[in-house]
Design a protein around this motif. Structure first.
Motif, PDB file in Angstrom:
ATOM      1  N   ARG A   1     107.996  18.794 126.133  1.00 24.59           N
ATOM      2  CA  ARG A   1     108.937  19.903 126.014  1.00 24.59           C
ATOM      3  C   ARG A   1     108.219  21.211 126.353  1.00 24.59           C
ATOM      4  O   ARG A   1     107.027  21.353 126.081  1.00 24.59           O
ATOM      5  CB  ARG A   1     109.527  19.969 124.606  1.00 24.59           C
ATOM      6  CG  ARG A   1     110.358  18.741 124.243  1.00 24.59           C
ATOM      7  CD  ARG A   1     110.850  18.761 122.801  1.00 24.59           C
ATOM      8  NE  ARG A   1     109.756  18.648 121.852  1.00 24.59           N
ATOM      9  CZ  ARG A   1     109.406  19.585 120.982  1.00 24.59           C
ATOM     10  NH1 ARG A   1     110.068  20.745 120.952  1.00 24.59           N
ATOM     11  NH2 ARG A   1     108.413  19.385 120.142  1.00 24.59           N
ATOM     12  N   ILE A   2     108.964  22.172 126.916  1.00 22.59           N
ATOM     13  CA  ILE A   2     108.348  23.420 127.362  1.00 22.59           C
ATOM     14  C   ILE A   2     109.141  24.636 126.894  1.00 22.59           C
ATOM     15  O   ILE A   2     110.340  24.547 126.597  1.00 22.59           O
ATOM     16  CB  ILE A   2     108.221  23.465 128.901  1.00 22.59           C
ATOM     17  CG1 ILE A   2     109.592  23.281 129.565  1.00 22.59           C
ATOM     18  CG2 ILE A   2     107.222  22.439 129.393  1.00 22.59           C
ATOM     19  CD1 ILE A   2     109.567  23.470 131.078  1.00 22.59           C
ATOM     20  N   GLN A   3     108.438  25.753 126.853  1.00 15.60           N
ATOM     21  CA  GLN A   3     109.064  27.044 126.573  1.00 15.60           C
ATOM     22  C   GLN A   3     108.369  28.070 127.464  1.00 15.60           C
ATOM     23  O   GLN A   3     107.178  28.328 127.311  1.00 15.60           O
ATOM     24  CB  GLN A   3     108.931  27.418 125.103  1.00 15.60           C
ATOM     25  CG  GLN A   3     109.760  28.629 124.707  1.00 15.60           C
ATOM     26  CD  GLN A   3     109.719  28.872 123.211  1.00 15.60           C
ATOM     27  OE1 GLN A   3     108.873  29.605 122.719  1.00 15.60           O
ATOM     28  NE2 GLN A   3     110.639  28.240 122.474  1.00 15.60           N
ATOM     29  N   HIS A   4     109.123  28.619 128.411  1.00 13.79           N
ATOM     30  CA  HIS A   4     108.550  29.585 129.346  1.00 13.79           C
ATOM     31  C   HIS A   4     108.501  30.974 128.716  1.00 13.79           C
ATOM     32  O   HIS A   4     109.249  31.284 127.785  1.00 13.79           O
ATOM     33  CB  HIS A   4     109.371  29.636 130.638  1.00 13.79           C
ATOM     34  CG  HIS A   4     108.725  30.411 131.733  1.00 13.79           C
ATOM     35  ND1 HIS A   4     109.026  31.736 131.990  1.00 13.79           N
ATOM     36  CD2 HIS A   4     107.771  30.058 132.631  1.00 13.79           C
ATOM     37  CE1 HIS A   4     108.279  32.164 133.003  1.00 13.79           C
ATOM     38  NE2 HIS A   4     107.521  31.165 133.413  1.00 13.79           N
ATOM     39  N   ARG A   5     107.631  31.799 129.247  1.00  9.98           N
ATOM     40  CA  ARG A   5     107.464  33.161 128.751  1.00  9.98           C
ATOM     41  C   ARG A   5     108.790  33.928 128.717  1.00  9.98           C
ATOM     42  O   ARG A   5     109.098  34.612 127.737  1.00  9.98           O
ATOM     43  CB  ARG A   5     106.470  33.890 129.660  1.00  9.98           C
ATOM     44  CG  ARG A   5     106.251  35.349 129.318  1.00  9.98           C
ATOM     45  CD  ARG A   5     105.327  35.995 130.354  1.00  9.98           C
ATOM     46  NE  ARG A   5     105.016  37.371 130.010  1.00  9.98           N
ATOM     47  CZ  ARG A   5     104.334  38.187 130.788  1.00  9.98           C
ATOM     48  NH1 ARG A   5     103.904  37.755 131.971  1.00  9.98           N
ATOM     49  NH2 ARG A   5     104.074  39.426 130.402  1.00  9.98           N
TER      50      ARG A   5
ATOM     51  N   LYS B   1     103.368  14.260 132.744  1.00 12.99           N
ATOM     52  CA  LYS B   1     104.185  15.474 132.811  1.00 12.99           C
ATOM     53  C   LYS B   1     103.339  16.712 132.489  1.00 12.99           C
ATOM     54  O   LYS B   1     103.478  17.761 133.130  1.00 12.99           O
ATOM     55  CB  LYS B   1     105.356  15.360 131.837  1.00 12.99           C
ATOM     56  CG  LYS B   1     106.359  14.284 132.190  1.00 12.99           C
ATOM     57  CD  LYS B   1     107.384  14.104 131.080  1.00 12.99           C
ATOM     58  CE  LYS B   1     108.252  12.882 131.322  1.00 12.99           C
ATOM     59  NZ  LYS B   1     109.209  12.634 130.213  1.00 12.99           N
ATOM     60  N   LEU B   2     102.469  16.585 131.491  1.00 16.22           N
ATOM     61  CA  LEU B   2     101.598  17.699 131.133  1.00 16.22           C
ATOM     62  C   LEU B   2     100.675  18.057 132.300  1.00 16.22           C
ATOM     63  O   LEU B   2     100.483  19.239 132.621  1.00 16.22           O
ATOM     64  CB  LEU B   2     100.774  17.332 129.896  1.00 16.22           C
ATOM     65  CG  LEU B   2      99.842  18.416 129.347  1.00 16.22           C
ATOM     66  CD1 LEU B   2     100.612  19.654 128.941  1.00 16.22           C
ATOM     67  CD2 LEU B   2      99.049  17.868 128.157  1.00 16.22           C
ATOM     68  N   ARG B   3     100.119  17.040 132.936  1.00 13.43           N
ATOM     69  CA  ARG B   3      99.241  17.285 134.085  1.00 13.43           C
ATOM     70  C   ARG B   3     100.007  17.958 135.216  1.00 13.43           C
ATOM     71  O   ARG B   3      99.486  18.853 135.907  1.00 13.43           O
ATOM     72  CB  ARG B   3      98.664  15.952 134.548  1.00 13.43           C
ATOM     73  CG  ARG B   3      97.487  16.059 135.502  1.00 13.43           C
ATOM     74  CD  ARG B   3      96.883  14.681 135.727  1.00 13.43           C
ATOM     75  NE  ARG B   3      95.563  14.743 136.319  1.00 13.43           N
ATOM     76  CZ  ARG B   3      94.738  13.710 136.392  1.00 13.43           C
ATOM     77  NH1 ARG B   3      95.120  12.540 135.888  1.00 13.43           N
ATOM     78  NH2 ARG B   3      93.555  13.828 136.959  1.00 13.43           N
TER      79      ARG B   3
ATOM     80  N   GLY C   1     103.475  30.264 129.520  1.00 14.78           N
ATOM     81  CA  GLY C   1     104.349  29.276 128.907  1.00 14.78           C
ATOM     82  C   GLY C   1     103.589  28.324 128.012  1.00 14.78           C
ATOM     83  O   GLY C   1     102.350  28.325 127.987  1.00 14.78           O
ATOM     84  N   SER C   2     104.342  27.525 127.266  1.00 16.79           N
ATOM     85  CA  SER C   2     103.765  26.557 126.343  1.00 16.79           C
ATOM     86  C   SER C   2     104.438  25.211 126.539  1.00 16.79           C
ATOM     87  O   SER C   2     105.556  25.125 127.061  1.00 16.79           O
ATOM     88  CB  SER C   2     103.941  27.013 124.889  1.00 16.79           C
ATOM     89  OG  SER C   2     103.260  28.228 124.644  1.00 16.79           O
ATOM     90  N   ALA C   3     103.754  24.142 126.099  1.00 13.81           N
ATOM     91  CA  ALA C   3     104.316  22.800 126.178  1.00 13.81           C
ATOM     92  C   ALA C   3     103.860  21.999 124.976  1.00 13.81           C
ATOM     93  O   ALA C   3     102.786  22.245 124.416  1.00 13.81           O
ATOM     94  CB  ALA C   3     103.883  22.096 127.466  1.00 13.81           C
ATOM     95  N   VAL C   4     104.693  21.041 124.567  1.00  7.92           N
ATOM     96  CA  VAL C   4     104.330  20.064 123.550  1.00  7.92           C
ATOM     97  C   VAL C   4     104.530  18.691 124.181  1.00  7.92           C
ATOM     98  O   VAL C   4     105.650  18.317 124.544  1.00  7.92           O
ATOM     99  CB  VAL C   4     105.185  20.193 122.283  1.00  7.92           C
ATOM    100  CG1 VAL C   4     104.830  19.091 121.288  1.00  7.92           C
ATOM    101  CG2 VAL C   4     104.995  21.565 121.641  1.00  7.92           C
ATOM    102  N   ALA C   5     103.418  17.967 124.362  1.00 13.35           N
ATOM    103  CA  ALA C   5     103.464  16.678 125.044  1.00 13.35           C
ATOM    104  C   ALA C   5     103.029  15.564 124.115  1.00 13.35           C
ATOM    105  O   ALA C   5     102.037  15.693 123.392  1.00 13.35           O
ATOM    106  CB  ALA C   5     102.561  16.696 126.282  1.00 13.35           C
ATOM    107  N   GLY C   6     103.778  14.471 124.131  1.00 15.31           N
ATOM    108  CA  GLY C   6     103.416  13.275 123.392  1.00 15.31           C
ATOM    109  C   GLY C   6     103.121  12.148 124.363  1.00 15.31           C
ATOM    110  O   GLY C   6     102.786  12.369 125.525  1.00 15.31           O
TER     111      GLY C   6
ATOM    112  N   VAL D   1     111.119  18.338 129.662  1.00 15.27           N
ATOM    113  CA  VAL D   1     110.677  18.121 131.043  1.00 15.27           C
ATOM    114  C   VAL D   1     111.275  16.805 131.535  1.00 15.27           C
ATOM    115  O   VAL D   1     111.089  15.759 130.884  1.00 15.27           O
ATOM    116  CB  VAL D   1     109.139  18.070 131.121  1.00 15.27           C
ATOM    117  CG1 VAL D   1     108.690  17.754 132.548  1.00 15.27           C
ATOM    118  CG2 VAL D   1     108.535  19.398 130.659  1.00 15.27           C
ATOM    119  N   PRO D   2     111.980  16.807 132.668  1.00 17.61           N
ATOM    120  CA  PRO D   2     112.579  15.548 133.156  1.00 17.61           C
ATOM    121  C   PRO D   2     111.517  14.582 133.643  1.00 17.61           C
ATOM    122  O   PRO D   2     110.397  14.968 134.002  1.00 17.61           O
ATOM    123  CB  PRO D   2     113.468  16.029 134.311  1.00 17.61           C
ATOM    124  CG  PRO D   2     112.830  17.294 134.785  1.00 17.61           C
ATOM    125  CD  PRO D   2     112.261  17.952 133.553  1.00 17.61           C
ATOM    126  N   ASP D   3     111.866  13.297 133.656  1.00 16.00           N
ATOM    127  CA  ASP D   3     110.926  12.287 134.131  1.00 16.00           C
ATOM    128  C   ASP D   3     110.598  12.479 135.613  1.00 16.00           C
ATOM    129  O   ASP D   3     109.432  12.489 136.013  1.00 16.00           O
ATOM    130  CB  ASP D   3     111.494  10.884 133.904  1.00 16.00           C
ATOM    131  CG  ASP D   3     111.521  10.499 132.428  1.00 16.00           C
ATOM    132  OD1 ASP D   3     110.928  11.226 131.618  1.00 16.00           O
ATOM    133  OD2 ASP D   3     112.144   9.467 132.095  1.00 16.00           O
TER     134      ASP D   3
END
Length: 384
Positions: A293-297, A150-152, A283-288, A322-324
């Motif tokens: 999860r994301i937060q747009h500007r 998802k991050l990619r 924007g930013s993202a937190v990926a495990g 972020v959906p699968d």
């Protein structure tokens, strides 16, 4: 549909990772599914041949899973023309010589990382494989986990704008083995056996950074041994001579700065054992491992620093999931399927021995930085 059976020698499957992820969840799962369909329509079915030092352990695994062939004699296995691929999941210190022998025998190589205990040796293996004309790959499983996929996807879509920074947190508490059994093998904590969190985890961080964001250019790191004594599998005390935590600042192309903490001496207060926060201009993202999860500007709330006022809201609730948008296979199996396709059809496979060597290069740079207290620049390793 034409079927091709591909003999795969698997060395080191008596260990947890080799058994669970590579044998049962990857090769046997692919075999049970009828193989992997190639671009030309051929169905490639891997047939494992188990190799190990303990006849009893290897025989028991073979019988449990209906595997006909197993051996404790690696040389005899490598001399068998029906075996085309050699896979290695042994202890790191035993891997280099076995991979070298497999290359000399003309086998395609797929191995756990690191492929060797030093950058020079890893580059030599990559050169030997290239000169021998054998296909080769290094396990880079975390690239194929749902969270990283998802991050990619976000990076490739331009979601972040210009990436500014990456912050990674990895780790958990590994019990010392006194009042509770350790959940990692004792060799991980002995430098003389190839242990240490830098050698173990920095290659992971390198391939994630390299393949998702860009080349690594410099490292500043501090590697430490927080717990100097542990107990082994027999309950006997031993000196922990390898680093069990490392704190690093890693510089990438384009001015991107990554800060990554790795520790087996930390208690988890995260949603997952590893998480990466990526911040960009848009924007930013937190990926495990699984979620992202994301937060747009346009949706970023205005945070105000005021230590005298209670926090008005829940920061985490201000992020979107972020959906699968896809069914995600086991990450190890997904890379195995790509490698089998690479062997049969020559499809692209950038996760080769040279890429693995660059991961080891970053680990060595981290250890050099830790010992010298200096920033270490990296000139990307290539083959002569």
């Amino acid at each position: 549909m034409h079927e091709r059976v591909l003999g795969v020698a698997m060395n080191g499957v008596t260990g947890r990772m080799g058994y669970r992820q590579h044998l049962t969840r990857s090769v046997l799962a692919i075999r049970e599914a009828g193989g992997v369909v190639m671009p030309d329509g051929t169905r490639v079915v891997p047939e494992p041949v188990l190799v190990g030092r303990s006849a009893g352990k290897v025989r028991e695994i073979a019988e449990r899973h209906g595997i006909e062939r197993w051996s404790t004699d690696l040389d005899s296995v490598l001399s068998d023309d029906s075996i085309e691929v050699y896979f290695d999941a042994q202890i790191t210190s035993a891997r280099e010589d076995a991979v070298r022998s497999a290359i000399a025998a003309g086998k395609h190589i797929y191995t756990e990382k690191p492929a060797a205990t030093s950058l020079g040796a890893a580059l030599e293996l990559a050169k030997l494989a290239r000169d021998a004309g054998v296909k080769n790959g290094v396990v880079q499983d975390k690239l194929f986990l749902p969270g990283m996929l998802k991050l990619r996807r976000l990076v490739e879509s331009g979601f972040f704008g210009r990436v500014l920074s990456i912050r990674g947190e990895f780790g958990y508490w590994v019990f010392e083995g006194d009042w509770q059994e350790a959940q990692r093998p004792s060799w991980n904590y002995r430098s003389e056996d190839g242990g240490g969190i830098v050698l173990d985890m920095f290659p992971h961080w390198h391939y994630l950074l390299e393949h998702i964001f860009g080349p690594v250019r410099a490292v500043t790191a501090r590697a430490v041994t927080h717990i100097p004594e542990r107990r082994d599998e027999q309950g006997e005390p031993y000196a922990a001579t390898a680093d069990d935590a490392a704190y690093a600042v890693i510089e990438l192309d384009g001015g991107v700065v990554a800060q990554i903490n790795s520790s087996w001496c930390v208690r988890v207060d995260r949603d997952e054992l590893v998480e990466f926060q990526v911040d960009g201009t848009e924007g930013s993202a937190v990926a495990g491992l699984r979620e992202c999860r994301i937060q747009h500007r346009a949706l970023t709330p205005k945070a105000v620093w005021d230590p005298d006022t209670a926090v008005a809201g829940d920061y985490r609730s201000q992020w979107d999931r972020v959906p699968d948008n896809a069914d995600f296979a086991n990450g190890f199996r997904a890379q195995w399927e790509l490698f089998l396709s690479h062997v049969h059809a020559g499809t692209p496979f950038p996760y080769d021995l040279l890429s693995g060597a660059r991961g080891l290069q970053m680990a060595e740079a981290g250890l050099a930085s830790s010992s010298s207290g200096r920033r270490v620049e990296i000139e990307e390793a290539e083959l002569a």
